[in-house]
Design an enzyme around this catalytic site. Sequence first.
Site, PDB file in Angstrom:
ATOM      1  CE  LYS B  88      -3.938   1.846   2.711  1.00 37.26           C
ATOM      2  NZ  LYS B  88      -4.753   1.658   3.922  1.00 37.26           N
ATOM      3  CB  SER B 163      -8.194   3.225   2.871  1.00 38.82           C
ATOM      4  OG  SER B 163      -7.292   2.656   3.806  1.00 38.82           O
ATOM      5  CB  SER B 187      -8.351   0.555   5.871  1.00 37.94           C
ATOM      6  OG  SER B 187      -9.079   1.757   5.803  1.00 37.94           O
TER       7      SER B 187
END
Lengths: 488, 496
Positions: B88, B163, B187
Amino acid sequence: MTEKKFDYFINGEKDKWEVIIGLEVHAQVLSQSKLFSSSSTKFGSEPNTQVSLVDSGFPGMLPVINQFCIEQSIKTGLGLKAKINLNSVFDRKNYFYADLPQGYQISQYKNPIVGEGEVILDMPYGTKKIGIERLHLEQDAGKSIHDMDPENSFVDLNRSGVALMEIVSKPDLRSPQEVNFYIKKLRSIMRYLGTCDGNMQEGSLRADVNVSVRTVGDKKFGTRCEIKNVNSIKFMEMAIEYEANRQIQLLESGKIIDQETRLFDTKKNSTRSMRSKEDAHDYRYFPDPDLLPLNLDKDLIDKLKKELPELPDQKKERFIKEHNLSSYEANILVSEKEISDYYEEVIKGCDKKLATNWITVELFAVLNKKNLSIKQSPISAKNLSSLIKMITSGKISGKIAKDVFEKMQSDDKDPKQIVEKEGLLQQSDPKELEKIIVAVISKNQDKVAQYKSGKEKLFGYFVGEVMKASKGKANPQLVNEILKNKLH
Amino acid sequence: MNFLSSQRLLNKMSKISELSLTKIVNGIKKKDFSSEEVTKSFIDSSKKSKKLNTYITECFDEALEISKNFDKKKDYKGLLSGVPIAVKDLFCTKNVKTTAGSKILHNFIPTYESTVTSNLWSQGAFLLGKLNCDEFAMGSSNETSFFGNVKNPYGEKLVPGGSSGGSASALAAGLTPATIGTDTGGSIRQPASFTGTVGLKPTYGRCSRWGIVAFASSLDQAGPMTNSVEDSALLLQAMSGYDSKDSTSVNKKIENYSSNLTEKIKGLKIGIPKEYRVDKMPTEIDDLWKKGIEYLKDAGAIIKNISLEHTMYALPAYYIVAPAEASSNLARYDGVKYGHRAVGKNLIEMYENTRSEGFGNEVKRRILIGTYVLSSGYYDAYYLKAQKVRQLIKNDFDKAFKDVDAILTPSTPSSAFKIGDKSDDPVSMYLNDIFTVPVNLSGLPAISVPAGYDKNNLPLGLQLIGKAFDEQTILNLSLAIEKRANFKKNYSVWWT
């Protein structure tokens, strides 16, 4: 000694006014590295050379508390006879400025590390206790520089993250002089403790000064104004004087005081408004989630308490009790750690009263004249000590000692060597003295007759002649004794 | 290379990118294939996946170089030796652009490496690329990224969740053998549920936050996202550990999650919280939950009904605490030191322009909320109250864990929704986190494991919540579910 009375009141057009002052002192913690990073705190380095990723607020960087700074603030708290809080919290104080890289300052808001304490002042009108409200730890911001370029401002982050102790007094101070004494005492305590160097020129000690006024006899406090960031005692005194008078004028002309933050203009010797209460920042304090609450071990506090050095108040008491000094003398000697260190070095094996006189009169005169601190004294404590020992052991007279003291000032010469080299040893051999005295008497038979017929004042004349004949080296006490015998 | 052998290599490569992390690690060790072959395989599938929009930064050339060096040195000591991993884009990576999905960091290149990624690299893995995510991890659909929304392999029109949506999508589509995400309110777990993958949020303090772009410091936690429970155990072990640079990191022994992994969970007590049966919950979610209960019963677990009575207050409390911290954490993005800077007549105007241009709407919304709830006069009513609620929610869990070993709930109230469906309605978007948020508020570990499909054949996940620092138990329980649910990727590739 007649005690003076406190007399700092300001006479306005209508009333007599009392000035109420409270201080927020920012004292830089004496430590190698910053409060939440390992960057150096050294003063005067090239801009932005002592900045870590934490100090400059890079993404993902986290603060880690510097344990040494915690211990320094505990020590300071103990030195202020204050309550140490076993649980305290670091909060974020949020505001935007170019020299505040994180966009918040880590400080302590609701739960400071140190609670209430006190500082004792020795004022000319007696001792006065000033309450300490709290002491908390916080990080300093960087420095914005606006005068190096017409278009741009520069930022130096060397200071960013340096540990500060904010020491908040109660509104117990009543005059510029008390502020002067308070700052000096606070600085002295921290220097004894080694927790802040108190260097105001380098910004290690600065204060926000809260000033309000009220008519004498009034019990209620007036509205206060805060004068931000004053960095010398002289400026503090000037700012208070100006601000108090400004407030009195306003009040006496029927106006009210706006609670506001003001700045002291050192060139104009006046304060001006920086921001009003309405414009005051909303700092949105909240506990810093990157740091756990600070929980102290009672053992640590006990240990630090045991290791605490003797502080000025205790030292003063000891000097009075054990060294038989007056409160005045003791105050002078303990006022700075370096002076008391010097004194305690001098008195090793010599007369304490005499040492006190030599330090506070002769040595201080020299230091004042040459504008030196005691650390820069041209005469070392060791050499002053041996000079005094020569006086008390009768090797030299007090008068000769002053000459030797004069000579010692160049190159911190050993007084023994000066005395030896110049043959200044006191003449204390009774036989030798007798010879001189006999010679003086035989030379002045007429005066002897006058003396014997009752003109006893002439005794001093004979002493003078003997001293002259011995080039000042004769031991005056012995001269007195022998002369008395011979003239009978 | 003749046609036949290159064709064989191609087949082998495409197969590699379908293997689990554990199989790839073992395959490299046993020399079934080289690190270079593995890397090429993932680069190949990644290159064909532009339509998914998972990568913000590709490190393919560098990864290939490292893999070649690895094959020369043949050092198999690490847990992840020779494995390329995309992460990420919230983890700071040395000399590789790190954007947090935001315009304000679109040009930011850190000079440092986050602790968690460092841990992976010291176990022999290396960086394949940086994956798309919601801006500053604020979002549940990956629609708030400055770099455009990510698509779900299960449908071109579907969000991957957020996310960590880029991570989930890349993992599900076989573009990386495993990945890491961050989880502040769900997330990791919500996108895992939306993409049929396994996502674990460790106990707060288990993984260092140092070098991760902060969203809400008291809630953020990095965790593994993988294709299987076995992989999750392996990756968790590689990434966790105490870090003196993070004051909230906890110095606790890391278990050998992989070798302790077992589906023998007989006698474990599993709590079913009645408060998680929310209004208007689709029946298929309820059915999935029931199925989960059956799976665990079948494995010998004892099911207990429990109550977590303050659950309904978790979401409002979360949407006060998280924005409050974010409003302060994001103050550093001011155009002064790094990242995007707009022009302005003076400092204030420069700030205003920089932050107006640099932040997207959702980030601005949360900064505004956070600033509001911390402001004087509102602090007690909002922030302080929310912290009290947080304590009550923690207490609920503490009480429950006196009677049970773990808690089973659905991961999300629905399957993946359509792009644009909720982007104009923040509250309905926030409701997506209803099952995941209480866990972050309590700091507990939780995992989402794929357990079935909805009526449109979209994946659904079940969540297991564990006691603090007991990741092992929820891994074991997930394994038991995984074996029984027999979940299989059932999308058809539409993006190549």
